[in-house]
Structures are given as C-alpha cells and as structure tokens.
Write a protein that holds these residues in place. Sequence first.
Motif, mmCIF file in Angstrom:
data_model
loop_
_atom_site.group_PDB
_atom_site.id
_atom_site.type_symbol
_atom_site.label_atom_id
_atom_site.label_comp_id
_atom_site.label_asym_id
_atom_site.label_seq_id
_atom_site.Cartn_x
_atom_site.Cartn_y
_atom_site.Cartn_z
ATOM 1 N N TYR A 63 11.746 20.191 -64.849
ATOM 2 C CA TYR A 63 12.755 19.797 -63.860
ATOM 3 C C TYR A 63 13.457 21.026 -63.294
ATOM 4 N N TRP A 64 13.872 21.939 -64.168
ATOM 5 C CA TRP A 64 14.590 23.128 -63.684
ATOM 6 C C TRP A 64 13.677 24.010 -62.840
ATOM 7 N N LYS A 65 12.410 24.116 -63.220
ATOM 8 C CA LYS A 65 11.471 24.905 -62.415
ATOM 9 C C LYS A 65 11.320 24.288 -61.029
ATOM 10 N N THR A 66 11.184 22.961 -60.981
ATOM 11 C CA THR A 66 11.057 22.273 -59.692
ATOM 12 C C THR A 66 12.322 22.448 -58.867
ATOM 13 N N ALA A 67 13.482 22.338 -59.511
ATOM 14 C CA ALA A 67 14.750 22.486 -58.800
ATOM 15 C C ALA A 67 14.894 23.898 -58.238
ATOM 16 N N GLU A 68 14.507 24.900 -59.009
ATOM 17 C CA GLU A 68 14.587 26.277 -58.529
ATOM 18 C C GLU A 68 13.644 26.500 -57.348
ATOM 19 N N GLN A 69 12.443 25.945 -57.429
ATOM 20 C CA GLN A 69 11.491 26.102 -56.323
ATOM 21 C C GLN A 69 12.041 25.432 -55.064
ATOM 22 N N MET A 70 12.598 24.223 -55.203
ATOM 23 C CA MET A 70 13.140 23.514 -54.051
ATOM 24 C C MET A 70 14.319 24.277 -53.448
ATOM 25 N N ASN A 71 15.178 24.809 -54.313
ATOM 26 C CA ASN A 71 16.325 25.571 -53.843
ATOM 27 C C ASN A 71 15.864 26.793 -53.055
ATOM 28 N N GLY A 72 14.859 27.485 -53.563
ATOM 29 C CA GLY A 72 14.340 28.651 -52.862
ATOM 30 C C GLY A 72 13.745 28.287 -51.512
ATOM 31 N N ARG A 73 13.004 27.193 -51.479
ATOM 32 C CA ARG A 73 12.396 26.776 -50.210
ATOM 33 C C ARG A 73 13.457 26.385 -49.193
ATOM 34 N N LEU A 74 14.475 25.646 -49.626
ATOM 35 C CA LEU A 74 15.534 25.253 -48.698
ATOM 36 C C LEU A 74 16.305 26.468 -48.200
ATOM 37 N N ALA A 75 16.540 27.435 -49.098
ATOM 38 C CA ALA A 75 17.247 28.644 -48.683
ATOM 39 C C ALA A 75 16.428 29.417 -47.645
ATOM 40 N N MET A 76 15.113 29.514 -47.852
ATOM 41 C CA MET A 76 14.280 30.217 -46.886
ATOM 42 C C MET A 76 14.224 29.467 -45.559
ATOM 43 N N MET A 77 14.202 28.136 -45.615
ATOM 44 C CA MET A 77 14.211 27.351 -44.376
ATOM 45 C C MET A 77 15.510 27.574 -43.612
ATOM 46 N N GLY A 78 16.631 27.612 -44.328
ATOM 47 C CA GLY A 78 17.922 27.851 -43.687
ATOM 48 C C GLY A 78 17.984 29.235 -43.066
#
Length: 41
Positions: free
Chosen positions: A7-22
């Motif tokens: 879960y934490w790995k998935t959350a970190e990946q999602m956070n990174g992707r959203l940050a890069m999209m922003g």
Amino acid sequence: MNKETNYWKTAEQMNGRLAMMGFFAAVINYGITGWIIPGIV
C-alpha cells in the motif's frame, strides 16, 4: 505486513506521478500564458 508495504509503495508511486503531472501542468501553463499563478500581480 506485506499488504501495508505494498500500500505504501503504491501510495508513494501515485504521489510522485501526481506531483510530476502538476509540475508538467505548471510548465505548460507558464509556456502558454507566462503566468504561474494568475492574479498575484
């Protein structure tokens, strides 16, 4: 325990992707309009 780690790995990946999209959206916006946050100046 494995589920929490996954879960934490998935959350970190999602956070990174959203940050890069922003960041990408901010760069495109600056390129088109020349403004990062409109209405400040």
